[in-house]
Motif scaffolding. Structure first.
Motif, PDB file in Angstrom:
ATOM      1  N   GLU A   1       7.336   8.212  -1.563  1.00 28.08           N
ATOM      2  CA  GLU A   1       6.130   8.394  -1.784  1.00 28.08           C
ATOM      3  C   GLU A   1       5.312   8.860  -0.879  1.00 28.08           C
ATOM      4  N   GLY A   2       4.046   9.137  -1.177  1.00 29.20           N
ATOM      5  CA  GLY A   2       3.038   9.786  -0.108  1.00 29.20           C
ATOM      6  C   GLY A   2       1.561   9.570  -0.641  1.00 29.20           C
ATOM      7  N   GLY A   3       0.908   9.597   0.290  1.00 34.83           N
ATOM      8  CA  GLY A   3      -0.734   9.833  -0.287  1.00 34.83           C
ATOM      9  C   GLY A   3      -1.566   9.679   0.768  1.00 34.83           C
ATOM     10  N   LEU A   4      -2.840  10.055   0.417  1.00 37.56           N
ATOM     11  CA  LEU A   4      -4.188  10.193   1.330  1.00 37.56           C
ATOM     12  C   LEU A   4      -5.389   9.518   0.759  1.00 37.56           C
ATOM     13  N   TRP A   5      -5.981   8.775   1.429  1.00 38.25           N
ATOM     14  CA  TRP A   5      -7.224   8.039   1.398  1.00 38.25           C
ATOM     15  C   TRP A   5      -8.433   8.596   2.171  1.00 38.25           C
ATOM     16  N   PRO A   6      -9.438   8.894   1.611  1.00 39.75           N
ATOM     17  CA  PRO A   6     -10.335   9.501   2.761  1.00 39.75           C
ATOM     18  C   PRO A   6     -11.434   8.564   3.221  1.00 39.75           C
ATOM     19  N   ALA A   7     -10.799   7.584   3.846  1.00 41.27           N
ATOM     20  CA  ALA A   7     -11.251   6.296   4.603  1.00 41.27           C
ATOM     21  C   ALA A   7     -10.350   5.579   5.499  1.00 41.27           C
ATOM     22  N   ALA A   8     -10.628   5.027   6.510  1.00 41.96           N
ATOM     23  CA  ALA A   8      -9.770   4.201   7.539  1.00 41.96           C
ATOM     24  C   ALA A   8      -9.545   3.125   6.709  1.00 41.96           C
ATOM     25  N   PHE A   9      -8.028   2.805   6.841  1.00 45.93           N
ATOM     26  CA  PHE A   9      -7.908   1.254   6.504  1.00 45.93           C
ATOM     27  C   PHE A   9      -8.221   0.343   7.389  1.00 45.93           C
ATOM     28  N   SER A  10      -8.745  -0.875   6.934  1.00 45.52           N
ATOM     29  CA  SER A  10      -9.003  -1.986   8.088  1.00 45.52           C
ATOM     30  C   SER A  10      -7.710  -2.548   8.484  1.00 45.52           C
ATOM     31  N   ALA A  11      -7.947  -3.344   9.375  1.00 43.83           N
ATOM     32  CA  ALA A  11      -6.474  -4.095   9.814  1.00 43.83           C
ATOM     33  C   ALA A  11      -6.107  -5.046   8.608  1.00 43.83           C
TER      34      ALA A  11
END
Length: 296
Positions: free
Chosen positions: A268-278
């Motif tokens: 799988e693969g994906g992109l989110w337009p934000a930084a994941f938090s810890a």
């Protein structure tokens, strides 16, 4: 009496847990939870094995298109309401058409944004391994064949953004083993490395950490500038710089902008337009490794 009280208490506990009407030997069903249930709002996300979210699983929609070794006998494979690919439909198709090699010609974007990844040239299609990990089908590629599945559209996303994948680099070549990344424009890569037993996230700068070749790994690249970027592999983190450039261009599986192709498997693969938090990174890693993911 005492027995009645005891069974009454047990009944109330199971009622609170939502476990009702079970017969002897049965266990309660576990609800599916996809990466989109952990962090919503992905720009693009696709998989040959599972669903983006519980809602997508319930839709029984298409997740990939396959053809045989000659590029013939096309079939669309749907997700099951369990959250996983309909492997029975694939095996029945293989038997009915005497398929020797399964080729993946399209991975559907499950976010609803229509950013599907496609490949029209048979030689550049990854193949499909029916039981890549724990009975789930995975895409397989060899770097020398330049495998890739690429979006028709292009993207322009300023940092921060987050890319994720589950991959297995089975051999190290002379190029970074891209699992998911930018196919044009500015580089954005998550996956393997030119170094043995190493995983990498790469923009205009790179971060690397240990990741054994021949094993599956959950990778998250948080592209967030010169000091706050993160590479998370199986919940082990390296922080530093991935550069500051915006993402621009197409996105694709297996092959990055500089011809850096993966020899191995991608689930799988994906992109989110934000930084994941810890906290989101840890929760996502747990999902990728868990029962709704790949059980590894």
């Amino acid at each position: 009496d005492r027995n009645c009280l005891m069974f009454g208490r047990i009944g109330r506990v199971f009622g609170r847990l939502g476990v009702t009407g079970l017969k002897h030997g049965e266990t309660a069903a576990v609800s599916y939870e996809g990466p989109g249930d952990i962090v919503s709002g992905a720009t693009i996300w696709g998989s040959s094995a599972r669903a983006y979210s519980a809602a997508f699983a319930a839709s029984a929609a298409a997740i990939m298109d396959l053809v045989d070794q000659a590029g013939a006998n096309p079939i669309t494979i749907n997700i099951l309401t369990t959250g996983f690919a309909d492997v029975t439909a694939i095996t029945n198709w293989v038997t009915a058409n005497s398929v020797s090699t399964i080729k993946v010609t399209k991975i559907y974007d499950q976010t609803g944004n229509g950013n599907h990844c496609v490949q029209a040239t048979l030689a550049n299609m990854p193949s499909l391994t029916l039981s890549a990990i724990n009975g789930l089908p995975g895409m397989t590629g060899v770097a020398a064949n330049a495998p890739n599945l690429t979006t028709a559209g292009t993207f322009s996303t300023v940092q921060p953004y987050t890319a994720t994948s589950v991959f297995n680099q089975t051999a190290t070549t002379g190029s970074t083993g891209t699992a998911f990344g930018a196919g044009s424009g500015n580089a954005m890569i998550v996956g393997g490395s030119t170094s043995v037993n190493t995983a990498t996230a790469s923009g205009t700068a790179s971060l690397s950490t240990a990741a054994t070749n021949g094993s599956f790994h959950a990778i998250q690249g948080i592209f967030n500038g010169a000091t706050n970027s993160v590479l998370n592999v199986d919940d082990t983190e390296v922080t530093g710089s991935l550069g500051t450039s915006a993402l621009s261009g197409s996105l694709r599986f297996f092959r990055g902008i500089l011809g850096n192709s993966l020899t191995g498997m991608v689930m799988e693969g994906g992109l989110w337009p934000a930084a994941f938090s810890a906290g989101e990174r840890t929760a996502m890693n747990s999902n990728l490794h868990g029962a709704s993911g790949y059980n590894f």
